[in-house]
Design an enzyme around this catalytic site. Sequence first.
Site, short mmCIF file in Angstrom:
data_model
loop_
_atom_site.label_atom_id
_atom_site.label_comp_id
_atom_site.label_asym_id
_atom_site.label_seq_id
_atom_site.Cartn_x
_atom_site.Cartn_y
_atom_site.Cartn_z
N ALA A 66 0.87 -1.18 0.00
CA ALA A 66 0.00 0.00 0.00
C ALA A 66 0.91 1.23 0.00
O ALA A 66 2.08 1.14 0.38
CB ALA A 66 -0.89 -0.03 1.23
N GLY A 111 0.56 -5.00 1.06
CA GLY A 111 -0.70 -5.05 0.32
C GLY A 111 -0.53 -5.71 -1.05
O GLY A 111 -1.50 -6.24 -1.60
N GLU A 114 -0.79 -9.30 -0.36
CA GLU A 114 -2.21 -9.58 -0.06
C GLU A 114 -3.04 -9.66 -1.35
O GLU A 114 -3.92 -10.50 -1.49
CB GLU A 114 -2.75 -8.50 0.89
CG GLU A 114 -2.13 -8.67 2.27
CD GLU A 114 -2.41 -7.52 3.22
OE1 GLU A 114 -2.21 -6.36 2.83
OE2 GLU A 114 -2.82 -7.80 4.36
N GLU A 134 5.18 -4.88 7.03
CA GLU A 134 4.38 -3.93 7.81
C GLU A 134 4.95 -3.66 9.20
O GLU A 134 4.99 -2.53 9.67
CB GLU A 134 2.93 -4.42 7.96
CG GLU A 134 2.07 -4.18 6.73
CD GLU A 134 2.12 -5.29 5.71
OE1 GLU A 134 3.09 -6.08 5.73
OE2 GLU A 134 1.20 -5.38 4.89
N1 CO8 Z 1 4.51 3.15 -1.01
C1 CO8 Z 1 4.85 4.31 -1.59
N2 CO8 Z 1 5.92 4.45 -2.38
C2 CO8 Z 1 6.70 3.36 -2.57
C3 CO8 Z 1 6.41 2.11 -2.00
C4 CO8 Z 1 5.24 2.02 -1.18
N3 CO8 Z 1 4.83 0.87 -0.62
N4 CO8 Z 1 7.37 1.23 -2.36
C5 CO8 Z 1 8.22 1.91 -3.15
N5 CO8 Z 1 7.83 3.18 -3.29
C6 CO8 Z 1 8.47 4.26 -4.05
C7 CO8 Z 1 9.70 4.79 -3.32
O1 CO8 Z 1 9.34 5.73 -2.34
C8 CO8 Z 1 10.47 5.40 -4.47
O2 CO8 Z 1 9.89 6.64 -4.81
P1 CO8 Z 1 10.82 7.98 -4.91
O3 CO8 Z 1 11.75 7.69 -6.05
O4 CO8 Z 1 9.84 9.06 -5.20
O5 CO8 Z 1 11.52 8.10 -3.61
C9 CO8 Z 1 10.19 4.46 -5.62
O6 CO8 Z 1 9.00 3.74 -5.26
C10 CO8 Z 1 11.29 3.45 -5.85
O7 CO8 Z 1 11.57 2.81 -4.62
P2 CO8 Z 1 13.05 2.62 -4.03
O8 CO8 Z 1 13.93 3.74 -4.44
O9 CO8 Z 1 12.92 2.37 -2.56
O10 CO8 Z 1 13.49 1.29 -4.82
P3 CO8 Z 1 14.49 0.16 -4.32
O11 CO8 Z 1 14.71 -0.73 -5.50
O12 CO8 Z 1 15.68 0.72 -3.63
O13 CO8 Z 1 13.67 -0.67 -3.20
C11 CO8 Z 1 11.70 -1.76 -2.28
C12 CO8 Z 1 12.49 -1.37 -3.55
C13 CO8 Z 1 12.50 -2.83 -1.50
C14 CO8 Z 1 10.39 -2.36 -2.75
C15 CO8 Z 1 11.48 -0.53 -1.39
O14 CO8 Z 1 10.94 0.52 -2.18
C16 CO8 Z 1 10.56 -0.76 -0.24
O15 CO8 Z 1 10.98 -1.30 0.79
N6 CO8 Z 1 9.31 -0.32 -0.36
C17 CO8 Z 1 8.31 -0.40 0.71
C18 CO8 Z 1 7.81 -1.80 0.89
C19 CO8 Z 1 6.82 -1.88 2.02
O16 CO8 Z 1 7.14 -1.59 3.16
N7 CO8 Z 1 5.60 -2.30 1.71
C20 CO8 Z 1 4.53 -2.45 2.68
C21 CO8 Z 1 3.73 -1.20 2.79
S1 CO8 Z 1 2.54 -1.27 4.07
C22 CO8 Z 1 1.26 -2.15 3.38
O17 CO8 Z 1 1.31 -2.61 2.28
C23 CO8 Z 1 0.07 -2.33 4.26
C24 CO8 Z 1 -1.10 -2.98 3.51
C25 CO8 Z 1 -2.37 -2.91 4.33
C26 CO8 Z 1 -2.84 -1.50 4.53
C27 CO8 Z 1 -4.03 -1.46 5.40
C28 CO8 Z 1 -4.38 0.00 5.71
C29 CO8 Z 1 -5.21 0.10 6.94
#
Ligand code: CO8
Length: 260
Positions: A66, A111, A114, A134
């Site tokens: 998400a 997400g 999921e 998460e």
């Molecule tokens: N949300 C928003 N932006 C994201 C996300 C995300 N989940 N994942 C990546 N991005 C964005 C980054 O911020 C970045 O943007 P910018 O260039 O503007 O800074 C761009 O995508 C590229 O990402 P990275 O530079 O970080 O790329 P890497 O190759 O270095 O890393 C990863 C890739 C490992 C995927 C890394 O981006 C990462 O760890 N992302 C987050 C993963 C994460 O924590 N996901 C779980 C999110 S929480 C969730 O899903 C909860 C679901 C249920 C919600 C219920 C609500 C009540």
Amino acid sequence: MELTDLLIETNDGVALLTINSPRTMNALNSRILGELECALYGLNLDPAVRAVVLTGAGDKAFVAGADIKEMSAMTSFEAHQFGLKGQRVMMLIEKMTKPVIAAVNGYALGGGLELALACDFIYASEKARFGFPEVTLGIMPGFGGTQNLPRLIGPNRANEMIFTGKMLTARKASEWGIVNEVFTPEELLPKALDTAKAIAQTGTLAVTYAKDAIANGLNMGKEDGFRYEASLFGVLFATADQKEGMGAFIEKRTAAFQGK
Ligand code: CO8
């Protein structure tokens, strides 16, 4: 609703649904969730579509979760609504009368995992990574992950994934029963589409009822599940597809199912 972050392409009874926001790793924000809800609803009603393949654009991510930036500013009430909205999309996939195959081409995190778990099965590229990060953000899975993952792989492995946030490789996810098959990145989409096309050529109503029996049977006791299966089995004998399928076998020709 205009679809700005989703692509839909339909061929040979198969709809390829692509989440198209690769700059942010296809992260699910409110807009994309709304578009998914509309698109899935439409695909379910479209008689030209008999199976769906769901994937993410780009070569890095299926869906990296998400949208953390959107969630970071949410009030408790907004987070609750956001969670319910995501859960509606997951339930919509599970309730679709057509099979949905997740073609996981890269990160499937939070997400995103999921979303893949809500599909009927998962094919993955060797580059795919699966995890629930998460807890590293101070939250927990909220789009059905705490319910679907332990049902699929058992509580112990699900606990480890959800409590640690660590990522699994595609091979490990396959060993653990999350992924049906792992392909090279180039092979993934053609293989997923081939499987979907093969499904699209079978008895549509038979597949629909089998999906119903499996999904609902998992929530029933075994005897009720058997009874439910027998009822749906009987109903299929009122369809033209059953007559066509069995008639074609006896006449030694290929069946042409109409979904009636
Ligand atoms: N949300 C928003 N932006 C994201 C996300 C995300 N989940 N994942 C990546 N991005 C964005 C980054 O911020 C970045 O943007 P910018 O260039 O503007 O800074 C761009 O995508 C590229 O990402 P990275 O530079 O970080 O790329 P890497 O190759 O270095 O890393 C990863 C890739 C490992 C995927 C890394 O981006 C990462 O760890 N992302 C987050 C993963 C994460 O924590 N996901 C779980 C999110 S929480 C969730 O899903 C909860 C679901 C249920 C919600 C219920 C609500 C009540």
